[in-house]
Scaffold this active site. Sequence first.
Site, short mmCIF file in Angstrom:
data_model
loop_
_atom_site.label_atom_id
_atom_site.label_comp_id
_atom_site.label_asym_id
_atom_site.label_seq_id
_atom_site.Cartn_x
_atom_site.Cartn_y
_atom_site.Cartn_z
N TRP A 127 0.86 -1.19 0.00
CA TRP A 127 0.00 0.00 0.00
C TRP A 127 0.89 1.24 0.00
CZ3 TRP A 127 -1.92 2.69 4.90
CH2 TRP A 127 -2.80 3.73 4.58
N ASP A 208 -1.75 -6.26 8.76
CA ASP A 208 -2.69 -5.20 8.42
C ASP A 208 -3.92 -5.85 7.79
OD1 ASP A 208 -3.98 -2.91 7.68
OD2 ASP A 208 -2.37 -2.09 6.44
N LYS A 243 -13.63 -0.02 5.06
CA LYS A 243 -14.25 -0.66 3.89
C LYS A 243 -15.40 -1.58 4.30
CE LYS A 243 -10.25 0.83 2.71
NZ LYS A 243 -9.62 1.73 1.83
C1 LMR Z 1 -6.52 2.91 -0.92
O1 LMR Z 1 -5.52 2.19 -0.93
O2 LMR Z 1 -6.97 3.45 -1.93
C2 LMR Z 1 -7.26 3.15 0.37
O3 LMR Z 1 -6.69 2.37 1.37
C3 LMR Z 1 -7.39 4.58 0.72
C4 LMR Z 1 -6.10 5.17 1.18
O4 LMR Z 1 -6.13 5.78 2.27
O5 LMR Z 1 -5.09 5.09 0.51
#
Ligand code: LMR
Length: 393
Positions: A127, A208, A243
């Site tokens: 992420w 996570d 989510k």
């Molecule tokens: C995403 O990856 O789009 C979501 O988890 C929102 C974010 O905060 O990045």
Amino acid sequence: MFQELQAAPADAILSLIVEYKNDPRPEKIDLGVGVFKTATGETPVLEAVKEAEKRLLKGQSSKAYIGSAGAQDFNVAMSELTYADTLDADRVASLQTPGGSGSLRVAAGLIQRCGASSTVWVGEPTWANHIPLLGGAGLELKMHAYYDSNTHKLREADMLEALSKAPRGDMVLLHACCHNPSGIDPTEEQWRAIADVIVERELVPFIDMAYQGFGSDLDTDAFMIRHLAGRVEEMIVCNSCSKNFGLYRDRVGALSFLTANSKTRDIVQSQANNVVRTMYSMPPDHGAAVVSIILHDEALRAQWVEEVDEMRERIFDMRTLLVDTLRDKAPDHNFSHLAVAKGMFCFLGITAEQVEKLKKEHGVYMVNSSRINVAGITAGNVEYLASSIAAVL
Ligand code: LMR
């Protein structure tokens, strides 16, 4: 003082919200930030949430402070949702946090106080905010292979090899389910192999779980956490309710630390509470109170589970629809990998230049890496989307 500052770089994900909003083209498509959308493109408040909010409004008698760990009933419900029958409450310290990001940040603060290793092994890619958030909090991040962009599969052997050389006591950041950004999760067999290395090397799992319920179902998605709970002495789990409860802007998350025994649990709890106290004092209440009402009420909980199932099924259907439509519009290219990914995301597998062209020439928005939020696809926009992708290939 402020004259010394340079502007911060735009956030790779959040900047797309504004760009998309300002685009006047009616045919534009938003596959950027990870929010669920219905068949008509809305991100609704869940029915279970609306009902819980009504009850909250009616029954809430005070807005007085609760404390740094948040509400105990919320923490218990989230621990049960996470660990199920593997929960050993005597060993688990838990906190309500401002979203999953808040949870990660408090975990980093606690790790810094332990005086042990602050190295976290992170799969590549991850992420987009994991690295700035955890690195910015002072943890040392080391990357290991995770996703193979050629085969669209987990680089299992490379990952296991890297982890088998990690120094004892290091942490391993894992996405419990619905890997963000690739959508490629380990199979149960692969999870077991990863767990074996974690146990053998005495690594600390740092998990996570931002998408529980969006992969297979609420229980299957927590497989690795529950599998490890019986095998490791220590573990950190960060949950997000953004989510699966659709509570994005209300900022609801949870953090739990599995510890060796109740004595250590109490110490960890007091230190984590103190991290919170010195950072933001205590978490916001509203969203967590809603989650707690839902999880403690049998009928509301059943309704919520149904809504989670519906969200997951819609995303799954849209994956299949996109693959089928792309087969028609771009017959020379193979997009079958999109259908096997889990959760909201997957990589389209196109270049950053092609992503830019899609945005500029077609009003189709996605993250630079070609990560798409599948929930942004509808039966009404899929033809245009697939034709646009075919046009930039
Ligand atoms: C995403 O990856 O789009 C979501 O988890 C929102 C974010 O905060 O990045």
